[in-house]
Design an enzyme around this catalytic site. Structure first.
Site, PDB file in Angstrom:
ATOM      1  N   GLY A  10      11.237  58.676  10.019  1.00  0.00           N
ATOM      2  CA  GLY A  10      10.436  58.779  11.236  1.00  0.00           C
ATOM      3  C   GLY A  10       9.541  60.000  11.219  1.00  0.00           C
ATOM      4  N   ASN A 113      18.123  62.090   6.297  1.00  0.00           N
ATOM      5  CA  ASN A 113      19.271  61.839   5.416  1.00  0.00           C
ATOM      6  C   ASN A 113      19.162  60.554   4.589  1.00  0.00           C
ATOM      7  OD1 ASN A 113      19.807  60.341   7.714  1.00  0.00           O
ATOM      8  ND2 ASN A 113      21.346  61.801   8.467  1.00  0.00           N
ATOM      9  N   THR A 141      13.486  66.138  10.351  1.00  0.00           N
ATOM     10  CA  THR A 141      13.887  65.145  11.339  1.00  0.00           C
ATOM     11  C   THR A 141      13.975  65.803  12.708  1.00  0.00           C
ATOM     12  OG1 THR A 141      15.691  63.798  12.227  1.00  0.00           O
ATOM     13  CG2 THR A 141      16.310  65.425  10.608  1.00  0.00           C
ATOM     14  N   ILE A 142      13.442  65.126  13.709  1.00  0.00           N
ATOM     15  CA  ILE A 142      13.546  65.666  15.073  1.00  0.00           C
ATOM     16  C   ILE A 142      14.989  65.614  15.561  1.00  0.00           C
ATOM     17  CG2 ILE A 142      11.185  64.988  15.719  1.00  0.00           C
ATOM     18  CD1 ILE A 142      12.537  62.815  17.538  1.00  0.00           C
ATOM     19  N   ASP A 143      15.835  64.808  14.888  1.00  0.00           N
ATOM     20  CA  ASP A 143      17.221  64.666  15.339  1.00  0.00           C
ATOM     21  C   ASP A 143      18.084  65.880  15.007  1.00  0.00           C
ATOM     22  OD1 ASP A 143      16.700  62.164  16.364  1.00  0.00           O
ATOM     23  OD2 ASP A 143      17.238  61.136  14.511  1.00  0.00           O
ATOM     24  N   GLY A 188      17.667  60.475  20.378  1.00  0.00           N
ATOM     25  CA  GLY A 188      18.857  60.951  19.675  1.00  0.00           C
ATOM     26  C   GLY A 188      19.957  59.919  19.836  1.00  0.00           C
ATOM     27  N   ARG A 298       8.048  63.209  19.070  1.00  0.00           N
ATOM     28  CA  ARG A 298       7.924  63.451  17.641  1.00  0.00           C
ATOM     29  C   ARG A 298       6.470  63.524  17.206  1.00  0.00           C
ATOM     30  NH1 ARG A 298      10.130  57.347  16.307  1.00  0.00           N
ATOM     31  NH2 ARG A 298       8.088  56.387  16.254  1.00  0.00           N
TER      32      ARG A 298
END
Lengths: 408, 408
Positions: A10, A113, A141-143, A188, A298
């Site tokens: 993403g 990941n 990653t924004i997560d 999330g 994002r």
């Protein structure tokens, strides 16, 4: 010799800064003749869809500076996972044959990941078959759910956007002298880091969000309604921040999914915010609205964290040098030495320790009641949202690099 | 003598700049001893809920500068419409008795067309009963639908936010090499001005939004699907901007309202974006997502238009002087003299010519097919989104004035 880079997963606003870091490192070191970009991730390699970034640097004015301040993914993305079964290794053979043909010595993959799984597999294959091509990962990653790294590029900017937006939505919620609940749904699915960042919206005068619900703790609907009702007895406006991934104690998402149908006879999947809005309305008989902080989480370069962009660029540079030094199957990481004054150091980590792992919010960073974060979380978050991004504006709007090569 | 000000209707990021303009005008002219703020619009007068703004200017550091850069409504809002039947005039008597008691010579109301109705009624009542209190309106609305004024404060900032957000959402949409449609729903139930501003998102390299649908033209679903399908044959990514208020030729909203029910047995009212998403998915069998640009359209000070804030402040100052000069039953307006170089002039207009009217987008500013705006619209919009808002940041986030007086 040449190198190649691709992006996957993403988008974030910082992923292009890592690409810019690679380009700058090559510009400074003059190590490679060409830096190729594979368009749409590893699929770009398989489909031989490349752009010549060294050439674009020469022909597009201010290319690197504008690249740093261009959101989403300059090279496009894919969600393709290369197969595990290496005996059927035609895909691997094809990838390395193409890289070899293009005189690629180092291949960089910027992603989360899943993408690190690709780095792991490719580097393992190259080692096994004694192919002298280095494969190095660069995180994003924004997560913020990658292990072995203090935080991921893209997260600080998303956190800044979420915190500022929640603060602004709260200002909007305060204006009417009537009882109301505002529910803000934040991205999330499995990790609550970004939802936790909503806590930064608070000021001495504004307690919003009043409660924060992360996916790491089972969501107790009855308690949430009880707590909200109690607050509404004391004041007019209650603001709740919830992760899109909140689940009840049995692991069911809070959603109106798969049941009911609309005017057209379709089933919808509504998010947690909309579902909780309906439940709250029913239970509390007050005005309830839900707001989904959308993909701008994002993509909103206009409110990126300057520090995030700077770190993303630095990770790109470091990754470049790790590859030059002969490392492969590693990801560039950063470690926090101190919160205040904030200091990080950079190193590399074997990617097999990172791929396919997730880092949830530690239970001890969430309060006992499961409806807020602790001061430890705040100290962790605060340094990550600092610094002006330095976005360039033209005719009143952010000036981003053209991406014709993605518009196929 | 004193003056009083209140705010009404929906929030914008510019409404507090008009309040700041009034305060500055009084500071410069020293005309009134006190500037009172009525909290929650005209209800604040009826409930005698006031704050002393002249006092707050002295006690809160940088009050005026911070007020200009504080979104939503510093004095809160209400949706209360005072009754038309003046024979039952206890409400009018009460309002003027309170204003008289507080030695208020001028009363200012900042709002949209409903609020101008209040200005109209109050000023008419005062004239009729020879009450020497002036009532002056100051415009604001993100909808830009007030007549007699070139554009309304708050609109330029909302337009800037919409244009930047659509540009960023498009960047997000371009990354996958698959067929997809992104629908962006923008506020504006009856007037399409704000949706039209999405056209500013376009660049030479990025045509998004590909089509724009305003409520001024009946929405033809079949044609929309046909046009989108044709585009998808030529390229991967289609971006549509739609107003929340689009209706079919029979005047029905494109919505899943009032039919179907969810897991909890409730009927939902889904917006145009969600409804069109489901219809498009069904018809085109490609990935479709809808994004609702949420209340940040009217609350995102972080991306306000500097020009909008400056004009809002100026309108506050002008209104102050119109009242000082003895005018009543008027609204401060601005007229555009030229697009380039952009130039406006200020004057006043009888409020009865403005109250309860709406200004739709002229049909000639929409293309013949009804799915885009013309160059005339672009020339009109472009000057309105210019200029940095000068937001102050603290710890990485916008620093807004505390609004404890609204948190009751």
């Amino acid at each position: 010799m040449n190198c190649m880079v691709a992006q996957s997963g993403g988008p974030t606003v910082a992923i292009n800064a890592s690409l810019a870091g690679l380009l700058r490192a090559n510009q400074e070191s003059k190590a490679y003749t060409k830096v190729y970009g594979a368009v749409n991730g590893i699929l770009g390699v398989l489909n031989e869809n490349f752009c010549d970034l060294t050439d674009q640097m020469k022909t597009i004015p201010d290319f690197i500076e504008r690249l740093i301040h261009t959101p989403a993914m300059y090279l496009g993305s894919c969600r393709y996972k290369i197969p595990t079964d290496q005996s059927a290794d035609t895909i691997y053979q094809k990838i390395f044959s193409i890289l070899n043909q293009m005189k690629v010595e180092s291949f960089f993959y910027i992603g989360g990941n899943d993408s690190m799984d690709t780095v792991d597999k490719l580097s393992a294959y190259a080692k096994k078959h004694e192919i002298p091509i280095r494969v190095v990962g660069i995180p994003k990653t924004i997560d913020n759910d990658l292990v072995k790294i203090d935080h991921t590029p893209g997260f600080g900017s998303a956190a800044r956007y979420v915190a500022a937006s929640v603060r602004e939505v709260a200002m909007d919620a305060y204006i009417y002298a009537i009882k109301s609940v505002t529910i803000i749904e934040i991205m999330g699915r499995d990790a609550g880091w970004l939802t936790a960042a909503s806590a930064l919206a608070r000021t001495e005068a504004s307690p919003a969000p009043d409660y924060i619900y992360l996916p790491e703790v089972p969501f107790d609907l009855d308690k949430c309604i009880r707590d909200t009702r109690a607050l509404l007895e004391k004041k007019d406006t209650v603001v709740l921040a919830i992760s899109e991934g909140i689940r009840d104690k049995d692991g069911n998402y809070i959603s109106t999914a798969d049941q009911g149908s609309d005017i057209f006879g379709h089933n919808h999947l509504s998010g947690a915010g909309k579902a909780l809005e309906h439940l709250m309305k029913e239970a509390l008989k007050v005005k309830v609205r839900s707001i989904e902080i959308n993909v701008l989480q994002r993509a909103a370069m206009h409110l990126a964290s300057g520090r995030d962009l700077q770190e993303a660029e630095e990770l790109g540079k470091k990754a470049f040098h790790y590859a030059l030094d002969g490392q492969t199957g590693v990801m560039a990481i950063l470690t926090r030495n101190a919160d205040q004054p904030y200091e990080v150091s950079y190193s590399s980590c074997p990617v097999h320790e990172i791929a396919n792992q997730v880092k949830p919010v530690p239970r001890s960073w969430i309060n006992d009641e499961g409806n807020d974060v602790t001061d430890k979380m705040l100290s962790y978050l605060l340094p990550l949202i600092q610094g002006d991004p330095g976005v360039r504006y033209k005719d009143g709007l952010p000036d981003y690099l053209p991406v014709e090569h993605l518009l196929g």
